[in-house]
Design an enzyme around this catalytic site. Structure first.
Site, PDB file in Angstrom:
ATOM      1  N   HIS A  45      10.252  -3.591   3.929  1.00  0.00           N
ATOM      2  CA  HIS A  45      10.612  -2.169   3.905  1.00  0.00           C
ATOM      3  C   HIS A  45      10.888  -1.646   5.303  1.00  0.00           C
ATOM      4  O   HIS A  45      10.343  -2.129   6.284  1.00  0.00           O
ATOM      5  CB  HIS A  45       9.587  -1.299   3.178  1.00  0.00           C
ATOM      6  CG  HIS A  45       8.188  -1.170   3.741  1.00  0.00           C
ATOM      7  ND1 HIS A  45       7.361  -2.226   3.990  1.00  0.00           N
ATOM      8  CD2 HIS A  45       7.457  -0.064   4.036  1.00  0.00           C
ATOM      9  CE1 HIS A  45       6.188  -1.792   4.421  1.00  0.00           C
ATOM     10  NE2 HIS A  45       6.214  -0.480   4.475  1.00  0.00           N
ATOM     11  N   GLU A  78       4.075  -5.223   8.682  1.00  0.00           N
ATOM     12  CA  GLU A  78       2.744  -5.085   8.056  1.00  0.00           C
ATOM     13  C   GLU A  78       2.259  -6.412   7.468  1.00  0.00           C
ATOM     14  O   GLU A  78       1.064  -6.619   7.294  1.00  0.00           O
ATOM     15  CB  GLU A  78       2.777  -4.014   6.958  1.00  0.00           C
ATOM     16  CG  GLU A  78       2.896  -2.595   7.496  1.00  0.00           C
ATOM     17  CD  GLU A  78       2.915  -1.529   6.403  1.00  0.00           C
ATOM     18  OE1 GLU A  78       2.714  -0.363   6.736  1.00  0.00           O
ATOM     19  OE2 GLU A  78       3.146  -1.852   5.218  1.00  0.00           O
ATOM     20  N   HIS A  95      -2.331   4.753   9.506  1.00  0.00           N
ATOM     21  CA  HIS A  95      -1.005   5.330   9.769  1.00  0.00           C
ATOM     22  C   HIS A  95      -1.168   6.631  10.553  1.00  0.00           C
ATOM     23  O   HIS A  95      -0.781   7.706  10.091  1.00  0.00           O
ATOM     24  CB  HIS A  95      -0.254   5.560   8.461  1.00  0.00           C
ATOM     25  CG  HIS A  95      -0.027   4.315   7.649  1.00  0.00           C
ATOM     26  ND1 HIS A  95      -1.015   3.669   6.950  1.00  0.00           N
ATOM     27  CD2 HIS A  95       1.100   3.579   7.441  1.00  0.00           C
ATOM     28  CE1 HIS A  95      -0.526   2.599   6.336  1.00  0.00           C
ATOM     29  NE2 HIS A  95       0.763   2.522   6.623  1.00  0.00           N
ATOM     30  N   HIS A 152       0.818  -1.229   0.000  1.00  0.00           N
ATOM     31  CA  HIS A 152       0.000   0.000   0.000  1.00  0.00           C
ATOM     32  C   HIS A 152       0.847   1.273   0.000  1.00  0.00           C
ATOM     33  O   HIS A 152       0.444   2.298   0.547  1.00  0.00           O
ATOM     34  CB  HIS A 152      -0.990  -0.031   1.170  1.00  0.00           C
ATOM     35  CG  HIS A 152      -0.355  -0.044   2.534  1.00  0.00           C
ATOM     36  ND1 HIS A 152      -0.878  -0.765   3.591  1.00  0.00           N
ATOM     37  CD2 HIS A 152       0.742   0.568   3.028  1.00  0.00           C
ATOM     38  CE1 HIS A 152      -0.119  -0.575   4.644  1.00  0.00           C
ATOM     39  NE2 HIS A 152       0.867   0.234   4.338  1.00  0.00           N
TER      40      HIS A 152
END
Ligand code: DHB
Ligand code: FE
Length: 282
Positions: free
Chosen positions: A193, A240, A59, A12
């Site tokens: 990431h 995530e 977030h 995303h």
């Protein structure tokens, strides 16, 4: 009876949404990523689901760090668009499916998953980018959406095993819904990431590939990956990926991989899109 027809795993990365919003998808940087999305869009358009349960993380847009729900379900009729960084995206408002969402809330809570219930909630790139990746830029989203948020921003996030079990409870809940609805489940975020610190920019293709392989072939083994392993192997934001276990747990064991696209780099992240067909896979 409602039926889960497919599972979709999708990164995303906010810059992917911005590339679409600003007409940059054909540039040398973005073209290889977006070319890999086209077949998945066609497949999903043909499937034409009625509702998507989108598992994602907020977030710090809907919730500041003052209140951090571990698992939350959105039961509203509509969800406004919000975002940090680049700001709210110019995408259609997200239409909910209140009746199925309340059914899920009741079923999951009575099944001993203590969901937080959101009657009003803006949704950020965690949810809107996977919709854009898989649906393009329609005037209205082609299906209704039930947002399901997971805390992966503040330690401690839930374990992969717990997420998988929540997915299994979603599967039971959807199967018990009387209306004929075709449902897809999205697991969003990942892959490897890390956005900050000394290891910012970390990518681990080997880990990501093994994770994608395992998602179809041996999802239970993947649920044993610890938080420390995610962080060590896939970076701090690689955590995530626990959200993908919710999607996988909601599918049948023998769901089949019908599409995979993996591309580096997309902003700071290894971006993946995988589709699992759940029809006739009981
Ligand atoms: C990036 C990736 C994310 O998952 C996110 O939430 C924010 C930024 C990135 O790669 O830039
Ligand atoms: Fe993220």
């Amino acid at each position: 009876m409602a039926e889960i027809v497919a599972g979709i795993a999708c990164s995303h990365v906010p810059a992917i949404g911005v590339a679409m919003d600003r007409g940059m998808t054909g540039t040398a940087y973005w073209d290889p990523l977006f070319r890999g999305y086209a077949p998945a869009r066609e497949w999903l358009a043909k499937l034409a689901p009625d509702v998507a349960i989108v598992v994602y993380n907020d977030h710090a847009n809907a919730f500041s760090l003052e209140v951090i729900p571990t698992f939350l379900i959105g039961v509203a009729d509509t969800f406004p668009i919000a975002d940090e960084g680049f700001g709210p995206r110019p995408v259609p408002v997200v239409r909910g499916h209140s009746r199925l969402a309340w059914h899920l809330a009741e079923s999951l809570i009575l099944d001993e998953f203590d969901m937080t219930i959101a009657n009003h909630m803006p949704v950020d790139h965690g949810l809107t980018v996977p919709l854009s990746v898989t649906c393009g830029q329609p005037a209205a989203w082609p299906f209704q959406v039930i947002p399901l948020c997971v805390n992966v921003v503040q330690y401690p996030p839930p374990t992969g095993a717990r997420c998988y079990k929540l997915g299994q409870a979603i599967k039971r809940a959807v199967a018990a819904y009387e209306e004929d609805l075709r449902v897809v489940v999205y697991g969003t975020g990942g892959m490897s990431h890390q956005l900050q610190g000394e290891r910012a920019g970390l990518i681990n293709r080997q880990f990501d590939t093994a994770f994608l392989d395992g998602l179809t072939q041996d999802p239970l083994a993947l649920t044993r990956i610890t938080h420390t392993e995610y962080i060590r192997e896939a970076g701090s934001e690689g955590i995530e990926m626990v959200m993908w276990h919710i999607m996988r747990g909601a599918l049948n064991e023998r769901a089949t991989e019908v599409y995979r696209h993996y591309h580096v780099p997309a902003s700071n992240t290894a971006a993946a899109l995988m589709i699992l067909d759940n029809r006739s896979a009981a």
